[in-house]
Design an enzyme around this catalytic site. Structure first.
Site, PDB file in Angstrom:
ATOM      1  N   LYS A 218     -31.252 -65.258  -1.344  1.00 13.24           N
ATOM      2  CA  LYS A 218     -30.187 -64.910  -1.423  1.00 13.24           C
ATOM      3  C   LYS A 218     -29.313 -66.333  -0.669  1.00 13.24           C
ATOM      4  O   LYS A 218     -30.242 -66.947   0.334  1.00 13.24           O
ATOM      5  CB  LYS A 218     -29.662 -63.810  -0.834  1.00 13.24           C
ATOM      6  CG  LYS A 218     -29.591 -63.598   0.775  1.00 13.24           C
ATOM      7  CD  LYS A 218     -28.085 -63.616   1.904  1.00 13.24           C
ATOM      8  CE  LYS A 218     -28.558 -63.918   3.237  1.00 13.24           C
ATOM      9  NZ  LYS A 218     -27.626 -64.480   4.198  1.00 13.24           N
TER      10      LYS A 218
ATOM     11  N   LEU B 267     -31.419 -68.072   4.660  1.00 13.02           N
ATOM     12  CA  LEU B 267     -31.701 -67.041   3.159  1.00 13.02           C
ATOM     13  C   LEU B 267     -32.441 -66.049   2.258  1.00 13.02           C
ATOM     14  O   LEU B 267     -32.724 -65.779   2.159  1.00 13.02           O
ATOM     15  CB  LEU B 267     -33.433 -68.008   2.190  1.00 13.02           C
ATOM     16  CG  LEU B 267     -32.433 -69.894   2.641  1.00 13.02           C
ATOM     17  CD1 LEU B 267     -33.654 -70.885   1.885  1.00 13.02           C
ATOM     18  CD2 LEU B 267     -31.514 -70.137   1.200  1.00 13.02           C
TER      19      LEU B 267
ATOM     20  N   GLY C 174     -34.664 -64.048   3.597  1.00 16.43           N
ATOM     21  CA  GLY C 174     -36.422 -64.055   3.150  1.00 16.43           C
ATOM     22  C   GLY C 174     -36.730 -62.792   3.735  1.00 16.43           C
ATOM     23  O   GLY C 174     -37.974 -62.465   3.141  1.00 16.43           O
TER      24      GLY C 174
ATOM     25  N   SER D 141     -35.507 -60.131   4.770  1.00 13.23           N
ATOM     26  CA  SER D 141     -34.781 -59.227   4.309  1.00 13.23           C
ATOM     27  C   SER D 141     -35.321 -58.462   3.503  1.00 13.23           C
ATOM     28  O   SER D 141     -35.379 -57.436   2.489  1.00 13.23           O
ATOM     29  CB  SER D 141     -32.902 -59.271   4.172  1.00 13.23           C
ATOM     30  OG  SER D 141     -32.588 -59.605   5.696  1.00 13.23           O
ATOM     31  N   ALA D 142     -34.900 -60.145   2.156  1.00 13.85           N
ATOM     32  CA  ALA D 142     -36.018 -59.784   0.651  1.00 13.85           C
ATOM     33  C   ALA D 142     -37.420 -59.204   0.951  1.00 13.85           C
ATOM     34  O   ALA D 142     -37.821 -58.128   0.350  1.00 13.85           O
ATOM     35  CB  ALA D 142     -36.372 -60.645   0.427  1.00 13.85           C
TER      36      ALA D 142
ATOM     37  N   ASP E 255     -28.823 -57.588   6.038  1.00 21.17           N
ATOM     38  CA  ASP E 255     -28.698 -58.580   4.970  1.00 21.17           C
ATOM     39  C   ASP E 255     -29.897 -57.523   3.252  1.00 21.17           C
ATOM     40  O   ASP E 255     -29.457 -57.923   2.743  1.00 21.17           O
ATOM     41  CB  ASP E 255     -29.473 -59.673   5.094  1.00 21.17           C
ATOM     42  CG  ASP E 255     -28.397 -60.671   5.572  1.00 21.17           C
ATOM     43  OD1 ASP E 255     -26.991 -60.086   5.364  1.00 21.17           O
ATOM     44  OD2 ASP E 255     -29.124 -61.961   5.663  1.00 21.17           O
TER      45      ASP E 255
HETATM   46  O1  C5P Z   1     -28.553 -57.070  11.142  1.00 17.72           O
HETATM   47  P1  C5P Z   1     -29.512 -58.248  11.696  1.00 17.72           P
HETATM   48  O2  C5P Z   1     -30.761 -57.684  12.521  1.00 17.72           O
HETATM   49  O3  C5P Z   1     -29.986 -58.932  10.873  1.00 17.72           O
HETATM   50  O4  C5P Z   1     -28.620 -58.730  12.408  1.00 17.72           O
HETATM   51  C1  C5P Z   1     -28.851 -60.080  13.590  1.00 17.72           C
HETATM   52  C2  C5P Z   1     -28.024 -59.956  15.044  1.00 17.72           C
HETATM   53  O5  C5P Z   1     -26.882 -60.634  14.616  1.00 17.72           O
HETATM   54  C3  C5P Z   1     -27.139 -58.937  14.956  1.00 17.72           C
HETATM   55  O6  C5P Z   1     -28.767 -58.613  16.645  1.00 17.72           O
HETATM   56  C4  C5P Z   1     -25.943 -59.416  15.530  1.00 17.72           C
HETATM   57  O7  C5P Z   1     -26.327 -59.845  16.880  1.00 17.72           O
HETATM   58  C5  C5P Z   1     -26.142 -60.283  15.283  1.00 17.72           C
HETATM   59  N1  C5P Z   1     -25.045 -59.596  13.561  1.00 17.72           N
HETATM   60  C6  C5P Z   1     -23.439 -59.539  14.143  1.00 17.72           C
HETATM   61  N2  C5P Z   1     -22.819 -59.339  13.498  1.00 17.72           N
HETATM   62  C7  C5P Z   1     -23.291 -58.894  11.770  1.00 17.72           C
HETATM   63  C8  C5P Z   1     -24.576 -59.095  11.636  1.00 17.72           C
HETATM   64  C9  C5P Z   1     -24.952 -59.737  12.650  1.00 17.72           C
HETATM   65  O8  C5P Z   1     -23.027 -59.791  15.182  1.00 17.72           O
HETATM   66  N3  C5P Z   1     -22.553 -58.022  10.328  1.00 17.72           N
END
Ligand code: C5P
Length: 313
Positions: free
Chosen positions: A14, A119, A121, A123-124, A156
């Site tokens: 993405k 990008l 990846g 998550s995809a 994502d």
């Molecule tokens: O959800 P994901 O594992 O991709 O997020 C990685 C890190 O990015 C989280 O631990 C958090 O610190 C931060 N994050 C955030 N707010 C979001 C998405 C991610 O603070 N909306």
């Protein structure tokens, strides 16, 4: 119908055409508003029904090197973890528990999307693994159930399942489909350096980026929802992470300048970086951009896509 013993899925990368971040929430995440766009660059996940869960990963270089690039640099595909930490296996375990599946799968992941570059990846791959497990075991969870499972794996992952063009809100998991007025082509430059997403969010907390800016971004996103969107319109939302790059900001500005010189328009960071993408005007060819780009970054030539995960042909 008997479920297939094997499925082969493409898991699309993405771009965040625009991305604004709001205040930190009590759960530690941040509210955001973003325009997500699936693109043609994809990993391929081949899944065979098996008793246990296992994974093998092969890396395939899908990038182009600029004609004038120094010859010494390697590909931009950072290695992904092959073991239990890989999002494919985490997703498969979640699917098995959540939907009570009786067995596992052997996964073979052909990795082309550079990791840790914004990008999407990983998550995809996670979205594809959820879909593969459902297909192999003949279960059909509702869309809401599938998206809720995806959100447990990462912010994502719901979009990676949903695909196409969408506005994401909440921490990225609340999605509204929007209509792209016309497909577009883009060039993505991936540098050798990476950005930690968690650090980038921490930087935002330290910035004097007030609620006024956030509210203006929310209003702008609301207007985007009401029309057929072009990439250029969505990109007017900007990307707040361009302001949190610290010492890397100079490198980013330099990539942006070189992408512009090579013939792309309005280059921006995707996600929290480090990949930078620019739109290709209709009269400009890919080969001319590759020929005119100077630098050692790996280039990826992509088109907007209408699906996130789909059966591979
Ligand atoms: O959800 P994901 O594992 O991709 O997020 C990685 C890190 O990015 C989280 O631990 C958090 O610190 C931060 N994050 C955030 N707010 C979001 C998405 C991610 O603070 N909306």
């Amino acid at each position: 119908m008997t479920p297939p013993a094997m499925v082969r899925l493409d898991a699309r990368a993405k771009l965040n055409l625009g991305l604004a971040v709001g205040p930190r929430r009590p759960d530690g995440y941040h509210d955001l508003v973003t325009v997500f766009q699936s693109i043609s660059l994809c990993d391929t996940l081949i899944a065979r029904r098996a008793g246990r869960l296992s994974l093998s990963v092969v890396h395939e270089d899908a990038g182009e090197r600029a004609t004038r690039a120094p010859r010494s640099r390697g590909g931009a595909v950072a290695r992904v973890p092959p073991g239990q930490a890989n999002l494919v296996l985490r997703a498969a375990r979640l699917a098995r528990e959540r939907w009570g599946l009786s067995g596992g799968a052997h996964f073979r992941l052909i990795k082309r999307i550079p990791a840790g570059a914004g990008l999407g990846g990983g998550s995809a791959d996670a979205a594809a693994a959820l879909s593969a497990m459902c297909r192999l075991y003949g279960v059909r969870p509702s869309r809401a159930d599938r998206l809720a499972a995806a959100a447990e794996l990462g912010s994502d992952v719901p979009f990676a399942s949903f695909g196409g063009t969408a506005i994401g809100r909440g921490r990225g998991e609340r999605l509204e489909r929007i209509r792209l007025a016309r497909p577009f082509r883009a060039v993505i430059a991936v540098p050798a350096w990476r950005v930690s997403t968690a650090d980038a969010y921490r930087q935002i907390d330290q910035m004097k980026y007030g609620l006024t800016g956030w509210n203006a971004h929310l209003r702008f996103a609301q207007r985007l929802e009401r029309k057929a969107l072009t990439a250029a319109m969505a990109m007017q939302l900007g990307n707040v992470f361009e302001a949190t790059l610290g010492g890397r900001r100079r490198d980013f500005l330099d990539i942006r300048r070189r992408l512009e010189r090579a013939g792309t328009v309005a280059p921006h960071l995707t996600g929290s970086g480090s990949a930078v993408f620019g739109i290709l005007p209709s009269r400009v060819t890919w080969s001319s951009v590759v020929g005119r780009f100077s630098g050692s970054e790996t280039l990826f030539l992509v088109r907007s896509a209408r699906a996130g995960v789909r059966l591979s042909t």
